[in-house]
Write a protein that holds these residues in place. Sequence first.
Motif, PDB file in Angstrom:
ATOM      1  N   SER A 247       8.452   4.018 -11.723  1.00 36.53           N
ATOM      2  CA  SER A 247       9.037   3.104 -10.742  1.00 36.53           C
ATOM      3  C   SER A 247       8.791   1.645 -11.115  1.00 36.53           C
ATOM      4  CB  SER A 247       8.464   3.375  -9.351  1.00 36.53           C
ATOM      5  OG  SER A 247       8.776   4.685  -8.929  1.00 36.53           O
ATOM      6  N   SER A 248       9.610   0.769 -10.559  1.00 39.35           N
ATOM      7  CA  SER A 248       9.452  -0.670 -10.777  1.00 39.35           C
ATOM      8  C   SER A 248       9.648  -1.412  -9.473  1.00 39.35           C
ATOM      9  CB  SER A 248      10.450  -1.180 -11.821  1.00 39.35           C
ATOM     10  OG  SER A 248      10.159  -0.662 -13.098  1.00 39.35           O
ATOM     11  N   LEU A 249       9.138  -2.637  -9.449  1.00 38.82           N
ATOM     12  CA  LEU A 249       9.142  -3.477  -8.258  1.00 38.82           C
ATOM     13  C   LEU A 249      10.024  -4.688  -8.525  1.00 38.82           C
ATOM     14  CD1 LEU A 249       7.591  -3.395  -5.510  1.00 38.82           C
ATOM     15  CD2 LEU A 249       5.904  -4.907  -6.570  1.00 38.82           C
ATOM     16  N   ILE A 250      10.914  -4.975  -7.592  1.00 40.93           N
ATOM     17  CA  ILE A 250      11.792  -6.146  -7.728  1.00 40.93           C
ATOM     18  C   ILE A 250      11.630  -7.006  -6.479  1.00 40.93           C
ATOM     19  CG2 ILE A 250      14.164  -6.967  -7.872  1.00 40.93           C
ATOM     20  CD1 ILE A 250      13.971  -3.708  -9.213  1.00 40.93           C
TER      21      ILE A 250
ATOM     22  N   THR B 172       0.835  -1.216   0.000  1.00 42.73           N
ATOM     23  CA  THR B 172       0.000   0.000   0.000  1.00 42.73           C
ATOM     24  C   THR B 172       0.860   1.253   0.000  1.00 42.73           C
ATOM     25  OG1 THR B 172      -1.785  -1.140   1.163  1.00 42.73           O
ATOM     26  CG2 THR B 172      -1.763   1.258   1.280  1.00 42.73           C
ATOM     27  N   LYS B 173       1.898   1.296   0.861  1.00 40.55           N
ATOM     28  CA  LYS B 173       2.763   2.478   0.943  1.00 40.55           C
ATOM     29  C   LYS B 173       3.558   2.685  -0.343  1.00 40.55           C
ATOM     30  CE  LYS B 173       1.427   3.395   5.102  1.00 40.55           C
ATOM     31  NZ  LYS B 173       0.466   4.507   5.303  1.00 40.55           N
ATOM     32  N   ILE B 174       4.020   1.577  -0.950  1.00 43.29           N
ATOM     33  CA  ILE B 174       4.764   1.707  -2.208  1.00 43.29           C
ATOM     34  C   ILE B 174       3.869   2.300  -3.289  1.00 43.29           C
ATOM     35  CG2 ILE B 174       5.839   0.373  -4.071  1.00 43.29           C
ATOM     36  CD1 ILE B 174       6.959  -1.504  -1.906  1.00 43.29           C
ATOM     37  N   LYS B 175       2.618   1.857  -3.337  1.00 47.03           N
ATOM     38  CA  LYS B 175       1.682   2.407  -4.323  1.00 47.03           C
ATOM     39  C   LYS B 175       1.482   3.907  -4.104  1.00 47.03           C
ATOM     40  CE  LYS B 175      -2.789   1.847  -3.972  1.00 47.03           C
ATOM     41  NZ  LYS B 175      -4.170   1.286  -3.992  1.00 47.03           N
ATOM     42  N   GLU B 176       1.338   4.300  -2.847  1.00 50.62           N
ATOM     43  CA  GLU B 176       1.140   5.719  -2.542  1.00 50.62           C
ATOM     44  C   GLU B 176       2.370   6.540  -2.922  1.00 50.62           C
ATOM     45  OE1 GLU B 176       0.182   5.765   1.576  1.00 50.62           O
ATOM     46  OE2 GLU B 176      -1.845   4.936   1.302  1.00 50.62           O
ATOM     47  N   LEU B 177       3.572   6.022  -2.602  1.00 54.38           N
ATOM     48  CA  LEU B 177       4.798   6.750  -2.926  1.00 54.38           C
ATOM     49  C   LEU B 177       4.981   6.899  -4.435  1.00 54.38           C
ATOM     50  CD1 LEU B 177       7.221   5.089  -0.336  1.00 54.38           C
ATOM     51  CD2 LEU B 177       6.551   7.505  -0.372  1.00 54.38           C
TER      52      LEU B 177
ATOM     53  N   GLN C  57       2.666   6.762  -6.834  1.00 53.63           N
ATOM     54  CA  GLN C  57       1.643   7.600  -7.472  1.00 53.63           C
ATOM     55  C   GLN C  57       1.752   9.059  -7.055  1.00 53.63           C
ATOM     56  OE1 GLN C  57      -1.988   5.469  -6.453  1.00 53.63           O
ATOM     57  NE2 GLN C  57      -1.972   4.409  -8.436  1.00 53.63           N
ATOM     58  N   LYS C  58       2.366   9.308  -5.894  1.00 50.64           N
ATOM     59  CA  LYS C  58       2.539  10.680  -5.432  1.00 50.64           C
ATOM     60  C   LYS C  58       3.507  11.435  -6.339  1.00 50.64           C
ATOM     61  CE  LYS C  58       3.897  13.352  -1.340  1.00 50.64           C
ATOM     62  NZ  LYS C  58       4.404  13.242   0.055  1.00 50.64           N
ATOM     63  N   GLU C  59       4.580  10.748  -6.765  1.00 50.11           N
ATOM     64  CA  GLU C  59       5.559  11.352  -7.670  1.00 50.11           C
ATOM     65  C   GLU C  59       5.790  10.388  -8.837  1.00 50.11           C
ATOM     66  OE1 GLU C  59       8.902  13.626  -5.777  1.00 50.11           O
ATOM     67  OE2 GLU C  59       8.373  12.382  -4.055  1.00 50.11           O
ATOM     68  N   PRO C  60       4.862  10.351  -9.786  1.00 51.80           N
ATOM     69  CA  PRO C  60       4.930   9.349 -10.860  1.00 51.80           C
ATOM     70  C   PRO C  60       6.127   9.496 -11.789  1.00 51.80           C
ATOM     71  CG  PRO C  60       3.187  10.956 -11.280  1.00 51.80           C
ATOM     72  CD  PRO C  60       3.665  11.211  -9.896  1.00 51.80           C
TER      73      PRO C  60
END
Length: 515
Positions: A123-126, A76-81, A83-86
Amino acid sequence: MGTVGIQDEIRLYLRARVALIVLVTVEEQRALDVLDQVRRDRDPSSDLVTWDIADGLESASGRQLPKAATPPDALTKIKELAQKEPRRRDLYVLKDFHAFWERDPAVRRRLRNLAHKLVFTGSSLIVTTPVRDIPVELGDDAVVVEMPLPEADALRRELDQLIDSTKGVKSTLTPAGRSRLAQAALGLTAAQARRAFAKAIVRDEVLDDRDIEAVLAEKKAVIRENEALEFYSAEESPDDLGGLDVLKEWLRLRERAFGDAAREFRLPAPKGIALIGIPGTGKSLTAKMIGGLWRLPLLRLDVGALFGSLVGESEERVRRALRLAETVSPCVLWIDEVEKALSSGGHDGGTSQRVFGTVLTWMQEKTAPVFVVATANDVSALPPETLRRGRFDEVFFLDLPTEEERREIITVHLRKRGRKPEMFDVYQLALACDGFVGAELEQVVVDAMYAAFAEERDITTDDIARAAARTVPLSRSQREVIEDLRAWLREGRAQSASFAEADRAAEHQVPVLEV
């Protein structure tokens, strides 16, 4: 593919806007170093953010991040971070996340949703994980990247850094010696190599050529933990193997095939050979002899140990073992009794076929200089495609040793046990041991030595002859098997290991007598 190669592959996926990358490795810190280098090369203003169950979210650049104690909170926090600064091109690394997606379908769903959202950001997720298997639900959204073990150049840098940073250490290693020491550590992770180097240093506070053997011993212990691989000390030479002149000459012609001169000559490295024959004819000894003759590491793949109890574990084990063999290359990979891979008869849910198929595909497509030596006793248990050209350079048939070969084998075993062969009637013994295979000839000599030792005297020709008379050779108890194998040879499916021409091989075949 080394460290640079893995960086290039990750960069390519990031440029393609892949939002979820699964990085398979046990080297977590090395993976983070690689990802941080990719991040800095891609955008120095970006951040590398990691999450684990113990420390939550952490920023490599020191940013203040919100708390995220659980996997759902982290996603949830990663999504917010993001989307806050795309426009930010941050990398978010989830450590050990396979432990959570395995048992919680909600985590799998949240992870998939997040991957869909990140496609529209920079951003990307690893996910770093030691196992390759990923949930079916994520198969369409994630790419799997396997991080290779460090190459010799990376291990050499680790060694140089350790020597420079360790006070009081004396090194008599030349630059070539340091390279050999790093080469000895191939197949270890960076952390394992550092421990092996450090152990060699603190043993006597001197680094010299003797420490190469010490590092090799550490590698043997690590490879042994793999369960499916065993590291052999290749000490046998052609002199330890009686007979099989055609096979020996074939190997001698390729003795320098893995060197720089062969590459400059544009000569491809040999792929491997299959050795077919009844037990005791020298197949295993040949595999060991090849490692010694070519001065290459010898790894034995234990087919039985590949089969794990958990679904997917066997396939992961074989992939891990083959990757390790490629890292150690150039090397000899010995697959003993390859027909055991199909011994379950289809009662294991297809695991044996999948594992066997993985090995066959790898043999066909491998580019690393790994010379495969596959041995088999029962060729009828192997699918026809197993032994075709492309996987093996040659298929050799090891028949019952001829009279001349029996003389050579008896001479070898007498000499190995400190006896002078000229003191024995080797010709008479070879005639008395008609139909014996190499392993039986060795056992006859050993049995005779026990008898002589019990009487506190040295061994004689009569002792060996009496031991031979008490032995019923396999050539009698497995008469039908030998005839079937010889029929297979006559059909032109293999090359005799003892005679270059098929006619001569048939002419000199030892007759098989009934019991």
